[in-house]
Design an enzyme around this catalytic site. Structure first.
Site, PDB file in Angstrom:
ATOM      1  CE  LYS A  72      -4.297   1.514   2.167  1.00  0.00           C
ATOM      2  NZ  LYS A  72      -5.301   1.208   3.197  1.00  0.00           N
ATOM      3  CD  GLU A 104     -18.926  -3.575   8.551  1.00  0.00           C
ATOM      4  OE1 GLU A 104     -18.148  -2.683   8.170  1.00  0.00           O
ATOM      5  OE2 GLU A 104     -19.066  -4.678   7.947  1.00  0.00           O
ATOM      6  NE  ARG A 160     -20.276  -4.190   5.400  1.00  0.00           N
ATOM      7  CZ  ARG A 160     -19.746  -4.672   4.278  1.00  0.00           C
ATOM      8  NH1 ARG A 160     -20.008  -4.086   3.125  1.00  0.00           N
ATOM      9  NH2 ARG A 160     -18.953  -5.714   4.296  1.00  0.00           N
TER      10      ARG A 160
END
Length: 627
Positions: free
Chosen positions: A255, A341, A369
């Protein structure tokens, strides 16, 4: 090279050496764009080579490329005909920071929430096999997104169906927060040789003979170096030529790759403001007040110092929710469960059932979610899970995918739920204290993104009486009843209405559930017009107020009523102010609604308007009894 790219067909006419030069130019272009616009930088830099390789090997857009989350799609957008618009990225009228089907044929599937790519990709693959005009399907999913259950539901189904589909695991050992969980450890073992600098430089590496993905019906290939463009091109060409079932290519990336400041940063420059490329220093606006997120975290730490039963839970958003601050104070009482979640909510329910006080800190848009878990595992059992709902209302540049529009409606309709909305940062401190003290059922409090209004902060949060609002300013013609931070706009509208001689009451509801029915009935019976204002969709607070008044038989009375909510459409990206302007929820819109509604009832006379204006001007120097 980049100047000659009109669309991806141009990539397929280039030599591999030219594509390597293009990668350098594309990385520099991405840096230049985001330095001016802000946005998701680290993830986009990490997929430059992958983006070029996929578009050079596959026949996009006939072949479908699906980016999971899609916050890494900036290089993709540059190569697919949108380079000239990218300097307006995430701004009003500009390209979205995520893939969007209406924006381009190359955006095969819209995304901004994680872990959906394999499910959507399998849908395209099955549609192709049933006769749809779809070519190959390529899904790019990060290791962070792979931690969500939905990704494995899709892998399970795809492995069983055996359809030809290519899944590229973009493994950078980083989500928004550092990786957590057993899957992260498994991927680390698979990627071990490639993560070793010597092996990576040599472009070699082979994981264990059997991977989890092979056990689930995928042909596993890798790990490979996701920044070795020539190697990626060779591998993708071979897989496209030889494979006829579900394939997973494990690509190890970094990243922030290619930009030293990003690679050295803890968050890898996941999300940045405008910045100076040479120094990496981000533009900072001078904050007049602390952010709501920091106020929540600080208040929660203070409550946890007094109560050892308080714990904090987040779903891969420790920094975004402030749970990282709590974690530094109480490392054994903070839990980042990854992008999961559903699990976070039921995990919190188990803690609550065991006598602990879990604060589940999740953005409004992501809490959606886990709705079944909220209903079945929390509300139905009456468990005192505390939901700290960040990013309530409109959020600015991330656009409609991240707006917190629906939580008032989807929580307040659940039996036994208490739902609060903070009008300012001081109120948020009180709501944290109220939630900590509340043991009789689930409770939620919502607050927006960004900084507060600079009000005086309390030394300690006080427990609010449940279902009781507060009067802010009093008048006698119009009552503005606000839930949340539109309160400041209501106060500005009150001043504007005074110029028309209209005397206005402003009240802060504090609670969507239970309602302050006594205050509502008083406002309704003592004013000519009652207006409810909220930063949520239709069917929320205003609907609850109307329902109560209807049940009491009061809607047949003398007072008119109007409700102001987010409109029944998704609001396009822009600054938060621009989005609220588009939603018609600013002070001038409140003023306009009042002026339009009053003629239908009993508008003050010209003399009353003049007297009202005089009262408003003299209010600071008159005693209450004189007024």
């Amino acid at each position: 090279m980049l100047d000659g790219i009109r669309d991806t067909s141009d990539l397929r006419s280039l030599h591999d050496d030219d594509l390597m030069q293009l990668a350098d130019e594309l990385r520099a272009e991405t840096l230049s764009i985001v330095s001016q616009t802000g946005g998701h930088l680290g993830s986009s830099l990490g997929v430059v080579e992958l983006t070029i390789a996929i578009h050079a090997v596959f026949d996009t857009p006939h072949d479908k490329l699906i980016w999971d989350v899609s916050h890494q799609c900036y290089p993709h957008k540059v190569l697919t005909g949108r380079r000239h618009r990218m300097r307006s990225l995430r701004k009003k009228g500009g390209p979205s920071g995520f893939t969007r089907r209406k924006e381009s044929a190359y955006d095969a599937f819209g995304a901004a929430h994680s872990s959906t790519s394999i499910s959507a990709g399998l849908g395209f693959a099955v549609a192709r096999d049933l006769g749809a005009d779809v070519g190959d399907v390529v899904c790019v999913i990060g290791d962070g997104a792979m931690s969500a259950g939905m990704a494995f539901e899709a892998i399970n189904n795809a492995g069983a169906l055996g359809r030809r589909i290519f899944v590229i695991l973009n493994d950078n050992a980083m989500s928004i927060s550092p990786p957590t969980g057993a899957l992260s450890s498994h991927l680390a073992r698979l990627a071990g040789p490639v993560r070793d600098p010597a092996c990576a430089a040599a472009g070699t590496g082979a994981g264990p003979a059997i991977s989890l993905f092979e056990q689930m019906g995928f042909a596993y290939h890798g790990p490979v170096d996701g920044h070795d463009l020539k190697g990626l091109l060779q591998t993708l060409r071979r897989l496209r030529r030889e494979c006829d079932g579900p394939v997973l290519l494990h690509a190890v990336t970094r990243k922030g790759a290619g930009y030293l400041h990003a690679e050295r940063a803890e968050d890898k420059y996941h999300g940045v403001a405008r910045f100076d490329i040479a120094t990496g220093i981000q533009e900072k606006t001078r904050a007049a007040a602390p952010s709501f997120t920091k106020v929540f975290a600080t208040a929660l730490v203070a409550e946890a110092e007094r109560d050892p039963r308080i714990v904090a839970i987040t779903a891969a958003m420790a920094a975004g929710t402030g749970v990282d601050i709590f974690s530094r104070a109480f490392p054994g009482r903070a839990f980042d469960v990854g992008i999961a979640e559903q699990h976070a909510v039921t995990f919190a329910a188990g803690l609550a059932a065991s006598g602990f006080k879990p604060f589940c800190a999740i953005y409004s848009t992501f809490l959606q979610r886990a709705y079944d878990q909220i209903v079945h595992d929390v509300a139905l059992q009456g468990l005192p899970v505390r939901f700290a709902i960040d990013r309530a209302g409109l959020v600015g540049a991330d656009g409609p995918t991240h707006a917190g529009a629906f939580d008032i409606g989807y929580l307040a309709n659940l039996p036994g739920f208490t739902v609060m909305a903070a009008s300012d940062e001081a109120e948020l401190v009180h709501m944290v204290a109220t939630a900590a003290a509340h043991d009789s059922g689930p409770i939620a409090f919502r607050y927006p993104r960004g900084e507060g209004s600079g009000v005086t902060m309390p030394a300690r949060g006080m427990v609010l009486p449940l279902g009781k609002g507060r009067m802010i300013e009093t008048g006698d013609t119009v009552a503005l009843l606000s839930l949340g931070t539109r309160l400041t706009q209501c106060l500005a509208a009150r001043q504007a209405l005074a110029a028309h001689g209209i005397s206005t009451t402003v009240a802060d509801a504090r609670f969507a559930k239970p309602l302050d029915t006594q205050m509502i009935e008083k406002l309704f019976s003592s004013h000519q017009l009652l207006v409810t204002i909220e930063e949520g969709a239709t069917g929320g607070f205003g609907a609850l107020v109307l329902h109560h008044l209807a049940e009491r038989g009061m809607l047949d009375g003398r007072c008119a009523i109007r409700s102001m909510t987010l409109p029944d459409r998704f609001i396009a990206q822009g600054s938060a102010d621009e989005m609220y302007e588009a939603a018609s929820l600013n002070a001038k819109h409140i003023e306009h609604l009042v002026l339009g509604a009053l003629p239908r009832v009993r508008r003050p006379s010209e003399r009353q308007q003049r007297l009202g204006g005089i009262r408003q001007e003299m209010a600071p120097v008159l005693r209450a009894e004189d007024r």
